[in-house]
Motif scaffolding. Structure first.
Motif, PDB file in Angstrom:
ATOM      1  N   GLU A  12       0.656   8.300   6.430  1.00  0.00           N
ATOM      2  CA  GLU A  12       0.402   6.947   6.919  1.00  0.00           C
ATOM      3  C   GLU A  12       1.710   6.186   7.083  1.00  0.00           C
ATOM      4  O   GLU A  12       2.611   6.293   6.255  1.00  0.00           O
ATOM      5  CB  GLU A  12      -0.542   6.222   5.966  1.00  0.00           C
ATOM      6  CG  GLU A  12      -1.922   6.848   5.956  1.00  0.00           C
ATOM      7  CD  GLU A  12      -2.827   6.295   4.881  1.00  0.00           C
ATOM      8  OE1 GLU A  12      -2.328   5.771   3.871  1.00  0.00           O
ATOM      9  OE2 GLU A  12      -4.053   6.398   5.076  1.00  0.00           O
ATOM     10  N   LEU A  13       1.798   5.419   8.150  1.00  0.00           N
ATOM     11  CA  LEU A  13       3.011   4.703   8.521  1.00  0.00           C
ATOM     12  C   LEU A  13       3.564   3.845   7.382  1.00  0.00           C
ATOM     13  O   LEU A  13       4.749   3.912   7.068  1.00  0.00           O
ATOM     14  CB  LEU A  13       2.747   3.841   9.752  1.00  0.00           C
ATOM     15  CG  LEU A  13       3.861   2.924  10.228  1.00  0.00           C
ATOM     16  CD1 LEU A  13       5.124   3.720  10.532  1.00  0.00           C
ATOM     17  CD2 LEU A  13       3.415   2.136  11.447  1.00  0.00           C
ATOM     18  N   TYR A  14       2.731   3.056   6.756  1.00  0.00           N
ATOM     19  CA  TYR A  14       3.243   2.150   5.718  1.00  0.00           C
ATOM     20  C   TYR A  14       3.855   2.916   4.550  1.00  0.00           C
ATOM     21  O   TYR A  14       4.797   2.445   3.917  1.00  0.00           O
ATOM     22  CB  TYR A  14       2.155   1.175   5.247  1.00  0.00           C
ATOM     23  CG  TYR A  14       1.222   1.712   4.187  1.00  0.00           C
ATOM     24  CD1 TYR A  14       1.481   1.492   2.842  1.00  0.00           C
ATOM     25  CD2 TYR A  14       0.092   2.442   4.528  1.00  0.00           C
ATOM     26  CE1 TYR A  14       0.636   1.976   1.858  1.00  0.00           C
ATOM     27  CE2 TYR A  14      -0.757   2.933   3.561  1.00  0.00           C
ATOM     28  CZ  TYR A  14      -0.484   2.702   2.228  1.00  0.00           C
ATOM     29  OH  TYR A  14      -1.320   3.201   1.259  1.00  0.00           O
ATOM     30  N   VAL A  33       4.053  -4.027   9.253  1.00  0.00           N
ATOM     31  CA  VAL A  33       3.349  -3.327  10.336  1.00  0.00           C
ATOM     32  C   VAL A  33       2.353  -4.266  11.000  1.00  0.00           C
ATOM     33  O   VAL A  33       2.322  -4.389  12.234  1.00  0.00           O
ATOM     34  CB  VAL A  33       2.641  -2.055   9.810  1.00  0.00           C
ATOM     35  CG1 VAL A  33       1.805  -1.414  10.908  1.00  0.00           C
ATOM     36  CG2 VAL A  33       3.664  -1.052   9.265  1.00  0.00           C
ATOM     37  N   VAL A  40       6.551   2.663  16.889  1.00  0.00           N
ATOM     38  CA  VAL A  40       6.406   4.111  16.757  1.00  0.00           C
ATOM     39  C   VAL A  40       6.489   4.689  18.163  1.00  0.00           C
ATOM     40  O   VAL A  40       5.712   4.301  19.044  1.00  0.00           O
ATOM     41  CB  VAL A  40       5.071   4.489  16.082  1.00  0.00           C
ATOM     42  CG1 VAL A  40       4.897   6.002  16.055  1.00  0.00           C
ATOM     43  CG2 VAL A  40       5.001   3.924  14.677  1.00  0.00           C
ATOM     44  N   GLU A  45       3.535  -0.993  16.867  1.00  0.00           N
ATOM     45  CA  GLU A  45       2.382  -0.448  16.139  1.00  0.00           C
ATOM     46  C   GLU A  45       1.923  -1.455  15.095  1.00  0.00           C
ATOM     47  O   GLU A  45       2.724  -1.906  14.283  1.00  0.00           O
ATOM     48  CB  GLU A  45       2.763   0.870  15.471  1.00  0.00           C
ATOM     49  CG  GLU A  45       1.626   1.551  14.757  1.00  0.00           C
ATOM     50  CD  GLU A  45       0.441   1.828  15.662  1.00  0.00           C
ATOM     51  OE1 GLU A  45      -0.624   1.228  15.433  1.00  0.00           O
ATOM     52  OE2 GLU A  45       0.576   2.626  16.610  1.00  0.00           O
ATOM     53  N   LYS A  50      -1.623   4.082  10.557  1.00  0.00           N
ATOM     54  CA  LYS A  50      -1.340   4.964  11.686  1.00  0.00           C
ATOM     55  C   LYS A  50      -0.823   6.291  11.150  1.00  0.00           C
ATOM     56  O   LYS A  50       0.052   6.336  10.301  1.00  0.00           O
ATOM     57  CB  LYS A  50      -0.299   4.312  12.591  1.00  0.00           C
ATOM     58  CG  LYS A  50       0.411   5.223  13.556  1.00  0.00           C
ATOM     59  CD  LYS A  50      -0.409   5.505  14.759  1.00  0.00           C
ATOM     60  CE  LYS A  50       0.436   6.275  15.796  1.00  0.00           C
ATOM     61  NZ  LYS A  50      -0.321   7.234  16.517  1.00  0.00           N
ATOM     62  N   ILE A  52       1.310   9.431  11.075  1.00  0.00           N
ATOM     63  CA  ILE A  52       2.617   9.829  11.584  1.00  0.00           C
ATOM     64  C   ILE A  52       2.769  11.332  11.400  1.00  0.00           C
ATOM     65  O   ILE A  52       2.440  11.881  10.348  1.00  0.00           O
ATOM     66  CB  ILE A  52       3.736   9.086  10.818  1.00  0.00           C
ATOM     67  CG1 ILE A  52       3.578   7.567  10.974  1.00  0.00           C
ATOM     68  CG2 ILE A  52       5.117   9.556  11.279  1.00  0.00           C
ATOM     69  CD1 ILE A  52       3.675   7.057  12.391  1.00  0.00           C
ATOM     70  N   ASP A  56       7.702  12.167  15.490  1.00  0.00           N
ATOM     71  CA  ASP A  56       7.560  10.731  15.747  1.00  0.00           C
ATOM     72  C   ASP A  56       8.871  10.016  15.407  1.00  0.00           C
ATOM     73  O   ASP A  56       9.605  10.431  14.511  1.00  0.00           O
ATOM     74  CB  ASP A  56       6.440  10.127  14.906  1.00  0.00           C
ATOM     75  CG  ASP A  56       5.051  10.432  15.454  1.00  0.00           C
ATOM     76  OD1 ASP A  56       4.943  10.849  16.626  1.00  0.00           O
ATOM     77  OD2 ASP A  56       4.074  10.254  14.699  1.00  0.00           O
ATOM     78  N   ILE A  58      10.243   6.258  14.331  1.00  0.00           N
ATOM     79  CA  ILE A  58       9.846   4.947  13.815  1.00  0.00           C
ATOM     80  C   ILE A  58      11.063   4.032  13.866  1.00  0.00           C
ATOM     81  O   ILE A  58      12.155   4.433  13.482  1.00  0.00           O
ATOM     82  CB  ILE A  58       9.362   5.068  12.355  1.00  0.00           C
ATOM     83  CG1 ILE A  58       8.173   6.028  12.268  1.00  0.00           C
ATOM     84  CG2 ILE A  58       9.005   3.694  11.793  1.00  0.00           C
ATOM     85  CD1 ILE A  58       7.830   6.441  10.859  1.00  0.00           C
TER      86      ILE A  58
END
Length: 70
Positions: A12-14, A33, A40, A45, A50, A52, A56, A58
């Motif tokens: 997850e992005l965070y 975020v 992203v 984003e 999200k 990842i 990718d 960021i």
């Protein structure tokens, strides 16, 4: 550009922002975020969860991170 190594996909992005020290906490990462401060693959984003994957890119706080699976 900084390399970010992950050992599983997706992440997850965070969580990436938090574990890479880009934010001081998970809550701060989620706010960044949700506020539209993270990109992203060149697009803003706003989904904090999200998924990842390797390859990718960021961008947050003028720093680019390239995600690699190890």
């Amino acid at each position: 550009m900084k390399d970010v190594h992950i050992n599983r996909e997706p992440v997850e992005l965070y969580k990436i922002l938090k574990f890479e020290g880009m934010t001081e906490s998970g809550a701060e990462a989620k706010i960044a975020v949700a506020s539209g401060l993270v990109k992203v693959n060149g697009a803003t984003e706003t989904r904090k969860r999200k998924k990842i994957i390797s390859g990718d890119i960021i961008m947050y706080n003028n720093e680019k991170m390239y995600v690699r699976l190890v």
